[in-house]
Design an enzyme around this catalytic site. Sequence first.
Site, PDB file in Angstrom:
ATOM      1  N   ARG A 242      42.078  58.878   3.104  1.00 34.89           N
ATOM      2  CA  ARG A 242      43.002  59.580   2.710  1.00 34.89           C
ATOM      3  C   ARG A 242      42.570  60.935   3.629  1.00 34.89           C
ATOM      4  O   ARG A 242      41.395  61.618   3.449  1.00 34.89           O
ATOM      5  CB  ARG A 242      43.236  60.266   1.332  1.00 34.89           C
ATOM      6  CG  ARG A 242      41.839  60.231   0.525  1.00 34.89           C
ATOM      7  CD  ARG A 242      42.243  60.949  -0.762  1.00 34.89           C
ATOM      8  NE  ARG A 242      40.885  60.830  -1.779  1.00 34.89           N
ATOM      9  CZ  ARG A 242      40.099  61.723  -1.786  1.00 34.89           C
ATOM     10  NH1 ARG A 242      40.267  62.853  -1.082  1.00 34.89           N
ATOM     11  NH2 ARG A 242      39.089  61.794  -2.722  1.00 34.89           N
ATOM     12  N   HIS A 246      41.588  65.137  -2.525  1.00 38.05           N
ATOM     13  CA  HIS A 246      41.910  63.978  -3.696  1.00 38.05           C
ATOM     14  C   HIS A 246      43.543  64.720  -4.112  1.00 38.05           C
ATOM     15  O   HIS A 246      44.606  63.976  -4.391  1.00 38.05           O
ATOM     16  CB  HIS A 246      41.001  64.126  -4.981  1.00 38.05           C
ATOM     17  CG  HIS A 246      41.247  63.541  -6.016  1.00 38.05           C
ATOM     18  ND1 HIS A 246      41.774  62.121  -6.127  1.00 38.05           N
ATOM     19  CD2 HIS A 246      41.781  64.026  -7.363  1.00 38.05           C
ATOM     20  CE1 HIS A 246      42.189  62.000  -7.433  1.00 38.05           C
ATOM     21  NE2 HIS A 246      42.180  62.984  -8.100  1.00 38.05           N
ATOM     22  N   TYR A 254      32.991  67.744  -0.166  1.00 34.65           N
ATOM     23  CA  TYR A 254      32.053  66.598  -0.383  1.00 34.65           C
ATOM     24  C   TYR A 254      32.328  65.331   0.929  1.00 34.65           C
ATOM     25  O   TYR A 254      31.446  64.672   0.897  1.00 34.65           O
ATOM     26  CB  TYR A 254      32.387  65.734  -1.714  1.00 34.65           C
ATOM     27  CG  TYR A 254      33.987  65.697  -1.792  1.00 34.65           C
ATOM     28  CD1 TYR A 254      34.504  64.499  -1.345  1.00 34.65           C
ATOM     29  CD2 TYR A 254      34.660  66.570  -2.416  1.00 34.65           C
ATOM     30  CE1 TYR A 254      36.119  64.294  -1.445  1.00 34.65           C
ATOM     31  CE2 TYR A 254      36.258  66.500  -2.723  1.00 34.65           C
ATOM     32  CZ  TYR A 254      36.885  65.268  -2.045  1.00 34.65           C
ATOM     33  OH  TYR A 254      38.094  65.179  -2.337  1.00 34.65           O
TER      34      TYR A 254
END
Length: 330
Positions: A242, A246, A254
């Site tokens: 992706r 998120h 991260y």
Amino acid sequence: MSKKEYSKEMLLHMYEDMLRIRKFETKLTECFMKGMLAGNIHTCIGQEAAAVGASKALEKRDFIASTHRGHGHCIAKGAKTDKMMAELFGKVTGYCRGKGGSMHVADISLGILGANGIVGAGIPIATGSGLTSKIRNTDEVTLAFFGDSASNHGTFHESINMAAAWKLPVVYLCENNGYGVSVDINTVTNTDNIAVRAKAYDIPGKTVDGNDVLAVYEAVKEAVEYAREGNGPSIVECKTYRMRGHYEGDPAEYRSKEVTEEWKKKDPIDRFRTHLLTLGMEAEELDAIEEAMDKEIEAATEFATESPYPDASEVTLDVYASDNERSVIR
């Protein structure tokens, strides 16, 4: 890309659908940043090949169970962008009359059993759908989309064990984008691939390049035919990425920027466009498709913004069953 021969119509339709999803979600991110949407959104930008390749391997009568990152799944299965946009805007003209929002789009007439805000929740729903088809002796196949981290939930194992034991017509498709929110899947899973878990249930399992729409199509097509013939379930794993965080607004600190840049070079839409050009298709023809998608998404956004919100009198509509529906349930 696959060396198999496909009709020009099919290839262009795949390209169009991937662009439709990308344009839809890109517009969504713009609207979200302007405060035009209620709640948050999870985009599948970068994962379009998995949604389109899998859905093209299904027939209209087949079903899908989606995820919190499900806009692409629904559009690839036939959902209209204007009604999708209206739903995300909370408008009465949306698929769920504005009450479902981003994570709960559903339309049984299209075989969309529903997106789901609970990680892995679509897996047992798809299993139940497959059981229904077997009991009714019909030949529909149900495909469950889920992410890599969902494969560590108990429902994954329980559902697939049941489907394998009863030979249910279900395809379990893992969109392995490497992360469950901020958790690197390799730090919480002791295998390089999720699909190898199929061995535990003595069912087929295959891992493919999830950014190659034709590779996804061929793997899922094989699994669908296997299921439709009464042989039971399969696991197909699509390795993808992706491109955004998120959720919209997640800085994704991260993840390594270098790794993200490498994945950008594997963009499924850019790769497929290059493939189509090598097959002899004209750049002008592909550009025209992109322009058409731009216009469609602008029209969908206008439709959503101009549509009314549900009336307050509808607050319990579709929440409680009617007397007729309760009598059927009994």
